[in-house]
Scaffold this active site. Structure first.
Site, PDB file in Angstrom:
ATOM      1  N   GLY A  20       0.949  -1.269   0.077  1.00  0.00           N
ATOM      2  CA  GLY A  20       0.161  -0.039  -0.018  1.00  0.00           C
ATOM      3  C   GLY A  20       0.893   1.248  -0.016  1.00  0.00           C
ATOM      4  CB  SER A  21      -0.071   4.581   1.209  1.00  0.00           C
ATOM      5  OG  SER A  21      -1.232   4.626   0.550  1.00  0.00           O
ATOM      6  CB  VAL A  22       4.568   1.790   3.215  1.00  0.00           C
ATOM      7  CG1 VAL A  22       3.822   1.880   4.506  1.00  0.00           C
ATOM      8  CG2 VAL A  22       4.526   0.431   2.729  1.00  0.00           C
TER       9      VAL A  22
END
Length: 568
Positions: free
Chosen positions: A290-292
């Protein structure tokens, strides 16, 4: 007159010869031959008996010797970086039988099954009734079980002492230590790694005596390991998650200080390790993070020289590509600066930054930081990333915000360490490593300037963005949240997420990366969400709050203690 006789000299005297002995009689000769025959017969009987014993007991002796050879060999202790024991050998007894010496098979089975009910079966009876010289009946008995069998007094039943592996901390570091089989051979984790590295060869050469084996020191800090496991366990209960991962990595050396994957198992119970739900998700599982991943996209764009931290990108409208619409979760619907794209976690802005740098630059960068190849470390359980079959524009867009590529959590932590430690990718290790050795292994993957900007952005996200609940006063925590929808039947589902928080501290001079992953967390209470900022971030903060003093990181208070300065 006759001449007188001359006197006889001594030599002239007649020698008197002894008379010959009489020839032995026939009866004496018979007795001599009889005695010789008797001795020959005795020796022949002894020789015959030895041959018979050799022929009849070779199988038994071989079986017994083979059993002794198969008795669990000694292993070195596994200890943490401070010398605390993680795994050690203890003495135990194993039960064997010599079927040829068993007088009454039924009586033997009746007695043994009173202690071990599972031995009352046709297979055991058939083996005990066979002509075998040696068979195992039960390995690794408890003292109580041994005493009960001993009291039965069954002929042909005995005990052999052997080594059994014992893990004092139970499941605390199970995925790191791994386990051994009944013969004390490593079959997972660092137990298997040690076998493959040198122990098997040493044992084969006959040099692996208990006295000669020095303890094997690992990089794990048992205190930090306990904290990570405890906080991830509490988070799973609080947010009703089905699984969780916690990792602490030394930014400067690549040492794995703590690694926990839950549900875990008790290595003292081998059956517990067979549960497929208890796999090591930290290194043996691959996931969309995801957004990491946006941290890697921002670093890639900045390092390419085609984007600067002063640039801005239009995030007012969704992006349509390949029949898909890319939108923001909490869109600002305006032009965003690079720091705003990061702290607001804008998918639109991240995609546009990636496109500005180029797809080839993205592929090259992710390869450089080790996110497209199998992680190299001592732990045997390491999975290979899942990459898109075709890496075209749409795939590049989704990869930029962490969808369409699956990597291990450990890979994510290692790559993040490279972004924050001055730009050097250091391979992770589960053994102690000094900084000089790490420097020799390090590869520069981003510039120091890019690394400084990333430290600033990570810290800014905890001060003003989605990572606010990870803040620990005095420790300058920085981080990036990631909330990735899970895939079911080939489609993303909005009600099942895998949440992550990728953090480090202290951000003015980072020492440790802390990564927390929670699988399918639920809202803590009715009426609030279940995004990473609400569960994974506070879990990481709780870990940092507890381990920082243990690891010797001093807090910083006073004016300017909340921010870091960079030059860009």
């Amino acid at each position: 007159m006759a001449p007188s006789a001359e006197p006889k000299s001594f030599l002239q005297h007649r020698i008197v010869r002894p008379r010959a002995l009489p020839a032995p009689s026939r009866s004496v000769k018979s007795r001599v031959w009889l005695t010789m025959f008797a001795f020959a017969a005795v020796y022949a009987m002894i020789a015959t008996r030895l041959v018979m014993l050799g022929l009849t007991e070779t199988g038994e002796a071989s079986a017994y010797i083979s059993a002794q050879d198969s008795v669990a060999a000694a292993r070195p202790d596994l200890v943490d970086r401070n010398g605390e024991i993680l795994a050690t050998d203890i003495k135990t007894a194993s039960l064997y039988a010599e079927p040829r010496k068993i007088i009454d098979v039924d009586e033997a089975i009746e007695g043994l099954s009173s202690v071990f009910p599972d031995l009352r079966n046709p297979t055991v009876r058939r083996r005990l009734a066979s002509d075998a010289g040696f068979i195992w009946l039960k390995r690794e008995l408890t003292p109580g079980q041994r005493q009960k069998v001993h009291d039965l007094g069954i002929p042909g039943i005995g005990f052999l002492e052997e080594n059994r592996r014992f893990y004092p901390g139970g499941p605390t570091a199970s995925h790191v230590t791994g386990i051994v089989n009944v013969d004390n051979e490593g079959i997972a984790g660092m137990e298997l790694a040690v076998d493959r590295a040198w122990l098997k060869d040493l044992q084969a050469a006959g040099f692996a005596s208990e006295e000669a084996l020095e303890p094997v020191k690992l990089s794990i800090d048992l205190r930090a390991q306990h904290v990570v496991r405890d906080e991830v366990r509490q988070a799973m209960e609080r947010y009703r998650a089905i699984a969780g991962v916690g990792i602490v990595l030394d930014i400067k050396t690549g040492e794995v200080v703590a690694m926990s994957s839950l549900p875990d198992f008790d290595p003292n119970d081998r059956d517990d390790a067979l549960d497929k739900n208890k796999l090591n998700r930290a290194t043996a599982g691959v996931y969309e993070m995801g957004s990491v991943f946006k941290g890697f996209t921002v670093a890639m764009a900045l390092d390419s020289g085609k984007v600067t931290v002063e640039d801005s990108f239009d995030a007012t409208r969704p992006i349509r590509a390949g029949g898909r619409t890319i939108n923001d979760f909490h869109g600002k619907n305006r032009i965003l600066s690079v720091p705003e794209i990061f702290i607001y976690s804008s998918n639109i802005g991240t995609v546009k930054m990636m496109l500005a740098a180029g797809i080839e630059e993205q592929q090259s960068f992710l390869k450089r930081v080790g996110l497209t190849s199998k992680l190299k470390t001592e732990l045997p359980e390491v999975a290979t990333p899942l990459l898109p079959k075709h890496w075209r524009e749409l795939e590049a867009m989704t990869i930029s915000f962490g969808h369409g590529i699956s990597v291990t959590p450990m890979q994510t932590a290692v790559a993040a360490a490279a972004l924050l430690n001055g730009g050097r990718l250091i391979p992770p290790t589960f053994f102690p490593r000094d900084q000089a050795t790490a420097e020799a292994l390090a590869e520069e993957v981003v510039t120091k300037r890019t690394s400084a900007v990333m430290r600033y952005l990570f810290r800014l996200n905890v001060l003003s963005g989605s990572g606010r609940r990870a803040e620990v006063p005095g420790y300058l925590v920085g981080g990036k949240t990631g909330t990735a929808e899970k895939i079911e039947n080939g489609r993303y589902v909005s009600n099942k997420r895998r949440n992550s928080f990728l953090s480090a501290f202290p951000m003015d001079e980072p020492r440790y990366v802390v990564l927390v992953v929670l699988d399918e967390p639920k809202p803590e209470r009715q009426g609030i969400g279940a995004t990473a900022g609400l569960n994974a971030a506070p879990t990481a903060g709780a870990i940092i709050r507890r381990i920082a003093p243990m690891l010797g990181v001093l807090p910083k208070f006073g004016e300017g203690g909340d921010t870091i300065s960079i030059s860009y």
